[in-house]
Design an enzyme around this catalytic site. Structure first.
Site, short mmCIF file in Angstrom:
data_model
loop_
_atom_site.label_atom_id
_atom_site.label_comp_id
_atom_site.label_asym_id
_atom_site.label_seq_id
_atom_site.Cartn_x
_atom_site.Cartn_y
_atom_site.Cartn_z
N ASP A 189 58.40 29.02 -42.61
CA ASP A 189 57.62 29.65 -43.68
C ASP A 189 56.21 29.93 -43.15
OD1 ASP A 189 57.02 30.52 -46.28
OD2 ASP A 189 56.43 28.52 -46.92
N PHE B 65 60.73 31.73 -53.59
CA PHE B 65 61.20 30.37 -53.32
C PHE B 65 62.72 30.32 -53.45
CE2 PHE B 65 61.92 25.87 -53.83
CZ PHE B 65 61.01 25.32 -52.94
N VAL B 66 63.37 29.76 -52.45
CA VAL B 66 64.83 29.74 -52.44
C VAL B 66 65.35 28.31 -52.33
CG1 VAL B 66 65.05 32.05 -51.45
CG2 VAL B 66 64.92 30.07 -49.93
N GLU C 12 66.06 24.47 -37.90
CA GLU C 12 65.26 24.40 -39.13
C GLU C 12 65.99 25.08 -40.29
OE1 GLU C 12 62.87 23.24 -40.65
OE2 GLU C 12 61.07 22.91 -39.44
N ASP C 13 65.70 24.65 -41.50
CA ASP C 13 66.21 25.36 -42.67
C ASP C 13 65.44 26.66 -42.88
OD1 ASP C 13 63.84 24.03 -43.37
OD2 ASP C 13 64.64 23.13 -45.20
N LYS D 60 65.38 16.78 -44.36
CA LYS D 60 66.79 16.78 -44.62
C LYS D 60 67.34 18.20 -44.69
CE LYS D 60 65.48 13.29 -47.77
NZ LYS D 60 64.89 13.21 -49.06
P1 IMP Z 1 56.37 25.66 -43.06
O1 IMP Z 1 55.48 26.22 -44.13
O2 IMP Z 1 56.83 26.74 -42.12
O3 IMP Z 1 55.73 24.51 -42.35
O4 IMP Z 1 57.69 25.14 -43.79
C1 IMP Z 1 57.76 23.82 -44.19
C2 IMP Z 1 58.92 23.43 -45.01
O5 IMP Z 1 58.71 23.86 -46.35
C3 IMP Z 1 60.29 23.97 -44.68
O6 IMP Z 1 60.92 23.29 -43.62
C4 IMP Z 1 61.00 23.66 -45.98
O7 IMP Z 1 61.41 22.31 -46.02
C5 IMP Z 1 59.92 23.88 -47.01
N1 IMP Z 1 60.08 25.19 -47.66
C6 IMP Z 1 59.39 26.32 -47.41
N2 IMP Z 1 59.81 27.33 -48.19
C7 IMP Z 1 60.81 26.83 -48.95
C8 IMP Z 1 61.68 27.40 -49.96
O8 IMP Z 1 61.64 28.60 -50.32
N3 IMP Z 1 62.59 26.55 -50.50
C9 IMP Z 1 62.71 25.24 -50.15
N4 IMP Z 1 61.92 24.68 -49.20
C10 IMP Z 1 60.98 25.47 -48.61
MG MG Z 2 62.21 21.45 -44.05
#
Ligand code: IMP
Ligand code: MG
Length: 179
Positions: free
Chosen positions: A106, A155-156, A102-103, A46
């Site tokens: 990470d 973390f945001v 993407e939001d 979401k």
């Molecule tokens: P990935 O580690 O690149 O696979 O990121 C996976 C998902 O983790 C992102 O799409 C976010 O939904 C969530 N995420 C990663 N870092 C944060 C953060 O700082 N705040 C909120 N959600 C996060």
């Molecule tokens: Mg996400």
């Protein structure tokens, strides 16, 4: 902490106005890049919803929108990178120019999985557009074509990003207080 902050919030990282301005700039790049092509924004539910709607309104060329949802398996430390599609796209992306919205990118596991999955469906092109990029925590390399902001290793929340499903509706992006 200012009285205006919900509990758990340490400070504002990007204001609503900074986000709006940066989205305008990225939208202009996207409009220029994809003019005359079949652009489709694919939002990852979401977290990307707030970003996707703001971005879509700022883009000045015709575009389509579709969504998918993923579930990352609960334990991110023992099993990072385990991702699956929980809700698939409604329509085909064959021959289209797909921007995966993407939001945050990470570790990169989610983005890599989605790029690989969507690449197998015959899009004309496929690229990532992310609101936030935290390269300090990257584990797998993924090409990030469009990014609004690089962020520090904190973390945001806000503008779609959640902590335990809360704070998505903040207009700004804030750093969480470590607990
Ligand atoms: P990935 O580690 O690149 O696979 O990121 C996976 C998902 O983790 C992102 O799409 C976010 O939904 C969530 N995420 C990663 N870092 C944060 C953060 O700082 N705040 C909120 N959600 C996060
Ligand atoms: Mg996400």
């Amino acid at each position: 902490m200012s009285a205006a902050h919900p509990p758990g919030i340490e400070r504002v990282l990007f204001t609503e106005e900074q986000i709006r301005q940066r989205i305008q700039e990225v939208a202009a790049e996207i409009s220029a890049r994809f003019r005359g092509r079949d652009l489709k924004l694919v939002g990852v539910l979401k977290g990307s919803v707030f970003f996707l709607t703001a971005l879509a309104r700022a883009i000045e060329i015709p575009l389509k929108i579709d969504f998918l949802a993923i579930s990352s398996f609960a334990n991110r430390t023992t099993a990072p990178g385990l991702v699956r599609i929980a809700k698939d796209l409604d329509d085909s992306i064959e021959g289209e120019d797909v921007l995966l919205v993407e939001d945050i990118v990470d570790t990169g596991f989610t983005a890599r999985y989605l790029l690989r999955t969507l690449a197998g469906r015959g899009p004309n092109s496929l690229a990532i557009c992310t609101l936030l990029d935290r390269t300090a925590r990257r584990i797998v390399q993924v090409p990030v074509e469009f990014r609004c902001f690089e962020i520090p290793d904190r973390f945001v929340v806000g503008f779609g990003l959640d902590y335990k499903q809360l704070y998505r509706n903040l207009g700004h992006i804030a750093v969480m207080r470590p607990d």
